[in-house]
Scaffold this motif. Structure first.
Motif, mmCIF file in Angstrom:
data_model
loop_
_atom_site.group_PDB
_atom_site.id
_atom_site.type_symbol
_atom_site.label_atom_id
_atom_site.label_comp_id
_atom_site.label_asym_id
_atom_site.label_seq_id
_atom_site.Cartn_x
_atom_site.Cartn_y
_atom_site.Cartn_z
ATOM 1 N N ASN A 1 -4.223 -16.613 9.228
ATOM 2 C CA ASN A 1 -5.070 -17.369 10.146
ATOM 3 C C ASN A 1 -4.604 -17.136 11.574
ATOM 4 O O ASN A 1 -4.320 -18.058 12.320
ATOM 5 N N LYS B 1 -19.119 -19.387 14.650
ATOM 6 C CA LYS B 1 -17.672 -19.130 14.618
ATOM 7 C C LYS B 1 -17.245 -18.381 15.869
ATOM 8 O O LYS B 1 -17.793 -17.336 16.202
ATOM 9 N N TRP C 1 -14.750 -25.951 17.197
ATOM 10 C CA TRP C 1 -14.757 -25.285 15.882
ATOM 11 C C TRP C 1 -13.510 -25.650 15.087
ATOM 12 O O TRP C 1 -13.588 -25.969 13.897
ATOM 13 N N LYS C 2 -12.372 -25.607 15.743
ATOM 14 C CA LYS C 2 -11.115 -25.937 15.075
ATOM 15 C C LYS C 2 -11.144 -27.368 14.540
ATOM 16 O O LYS C 2 -10.684 -27.637 13.424
ATOM 17 N N THR D 1 -8.693 -23.313 12.700
ATOM 18 C CA THR D 1 -8.992 -24.445 11.820
ATOM 19 C C THR D 1 -7.940 -25.540 11.982
ATOM 20 O O THR D 1 -6.837 -25.307 12.487
ATOM 21 N N ILE E 1 -12.935 -23.310 4.472
ATOM 22 C CA ILE E 1 -13.199 -23.362 5.911
ATOM 23 C C ILE E 1 -13.031 -21.999 6.584
ATOM 24 O O ILE E 1 -13.628 -21.749 7.636
ATOM 25 N N ASP E 2 -12.243 -21.107 5.987
ATOM 26 C CA ASP E 2 -12.086 -19.763 6.547
ATOM 27 C C ASP E 2 -13.351 -18.940 6.375
ATOM 28 O O ASP E 2 -13.504 -17.891 7.008
ATOM 29 N N CYS F 1 -13.550 -27.596 11.444
ATOM 30 C CA CYS F 1 -13.061 -26.905 10.246
ATOM 31 C C CYS F 1 -11.748 -27.526 9.772
ATOM 32 O O CYS F 1 -10.653 -27.061 10.080
ATOM 33 N N GLY F 2 -11.875 -28.611 9.046
ATOM 34 C CA GLY F 2 -10.705 -29.293 8.501
ATOM 35 C C GLY F 2 -10.599 -30.745 8.886
ATOM 36 O O GLY F 2 -9.868 -31.513 8.248
#
Length: 426
Positions: A332, A151, A164-165, A337, A131-132, A168-169
């Motif tokens: 991070n 992003k 986005w956060k 994420t 995801i990064d 992503c996860g």
């Protein structure tokens, strides 16, 4: 919609009598999302078919594997765009032809979900989580609205950063993702040290591995005996020399193998260490992924706990394994994420297995998994939610351990963009 059984690697999912399969996302499907016309919710998503929740009894599965497998390489940017039916081994092979790579996992059979739920790779200590490495996401919110999100940077709005956060996860709870753009990396040689080891040797290597450079990671799997794998990417002479030092300090057992591969696309994964080559053709399983901080000074105690639980497992096909984090997975600073456990150094996971349709064995396996989790929890307080378990009794606890203080905001995002809970619940 096609009404039939789902042909997938996960035997439990394959055996479900599902309502039907949707294998094409069109305007009618999107309208049905908006008007909440799906009677049995949540919808299931299948990209690789390795998860037990890519299907469920009397539920609809969206199967991306037939019509959504396109991979497009952007040469001048060294980026790749993939669709949700892409398996990680196919991505690896495609990138290898371009002399590039991506941090794929221990199994090449996994699909898009590997990336969207975090994506822990043997090379993640060097390149970060999957995801990064996402640059852009396209898809449809559970409420039916299409989106395209790049992003975020310092100029992005708070809403864009929250979206986005969440994606992503925690994307499986929020949206049907139809495309992602990813960073790629130079293809390098990978050396693999593989050997059977004792419990004391395991504890010793865990301590040593936490001091390794970021291009090296340690992985292990414990069933009838313990198999350890050191996976080391080498891109220059300095890393080659350090690889030799690492290997020299590792145990030299009778079944020691040292091999070299060109990128992870040809990595065959970790085989289950079972004595007498005992195999069964079909079995059901569930996987529970834990997260621990550094085990320095605690590895021997933890290994003793695991050894006791291995002795208590209900059958030979239940096991405990782990892969190493740290290095770039900690970095991070942007907080972009839903993988919030950035301090984690290890991901142990518990695999419970049983013969199909054997309720007694299933109950024993699930209870064993819960007991192991309870014993290891003081050292492994976090959860990596790589598999969804809304059908199991620990779902609520698992969600809380995975997202902790981020969970209230994540639920707010879901209530906004998937208000009818078309997708799995939080």
């Amino acid at each position: 919609m096609i009404k039939k059984l789902l042909n997938v690697p996960n035997t439990q999912a394959e055996d479900y009598d599902i309502e039907g399969i949707i294998d094409y996302i069109d305007d009618d499907f999107i309208e049905n999302l908006k008007k909440d016309k799906f009677c049995k919710k949540p919808l299931m998503i299948c990209s690789g078919g390795t998860s037990s929740r890519c299907a469920a009894k009397e539920h609809i599965t969206i199967d991306f594997r037939k019509n959504y497998t396109e991979i497009d390489y952007i040469d001048f940017k060294k980026e790749v765009v993939i669709e949700p039916g892409t398996r990680m081994q196919d991505l690896g092979k495609f990138l290898k032809s371009k002399n590039r790579s991506f941090p794929t996992g221990l199994s090449g059979l996994t699909g898009f979900g590997y990336i969207l739920t975090g994506g822990i790779s043997p090379t993640s200590r060097k390149y970060g989580l999957a995801i990064d490495n996402i640059l852009e996401i396209n898809g449809i919110w559970g409420g039916g609205e299409k989106f395209n999100i790049i992003k975020p940077d310092q100029n992005s709005s708070k809403l864009e950063k929250k979206q986005w956060k969440g994606l992503c996860g925690a994307a499986p709870f929020l949206a049907i993702v139809t495309q992602v753009k990813l960073k790629t990396y130079e293809l390098n040689s990978i050396y693999i040290w593989e050997a059977s080891i004792s419990s004391n040797q395991l504890a010793e290597i865990i301590e040593k591995a936490e001091l390794w450079p970021d291009n090296a990671s340690f992985n292990w799997i414990w069933s009838d005996y313990i198999k350890g794998l050191a996976i080391i990417e080498v891109s220059n002479k300095e890393e080659l020399e350090y690889m030799k030092i690492i290997v020299k300090e590792l145990p030299k057992t009778s079944d020691l193998k040292i091999s070299k591969i060109n990128g992870l696309s040809t990595f065959k994964g970790m085989e289950l260490p079972i004595s007498n080559n005992q195999v069964i053709s079909r079995y059901y399983s569930e996987v529970l992924g834990l997260l621990s901080n550094s085990l320095k000074g605690h590895s021997y105690v933890l290994v003793q706990m695991i050894e006791e639980e291995i002795r208590n497992r209900p059958n030979k096909f239940c096991y405990i394994a782990a892969q190493q984090l740290g290095g770039s997975t900690i970095n991070n600073a942007e907080n972009l994420t839903s993988f919030i456990h950035r301090e984690s150094a290890w991901k142990p996971w518990i695999n419970g297995s049983w013969e199909p349709n054997n309720k007694r064995e299933r109950d024993q396996a699930i209870i064993w998994m819960e007991n192991v989790w309870e014993k290891l929890e003081p050292y492994c307080p976090g959860i990596h939610l790589a598999q969804l378990h809304n059908h199991l009794p620990w779902h609520a606890k698992e969600i809380n351990c995975a997202f902790k203080n981020w969970l209230p905001e994540l639920r707010q995002i879901k209530s906004t963009f998937d208000p009818k809970e078309i997708l799995p619940p939080l």
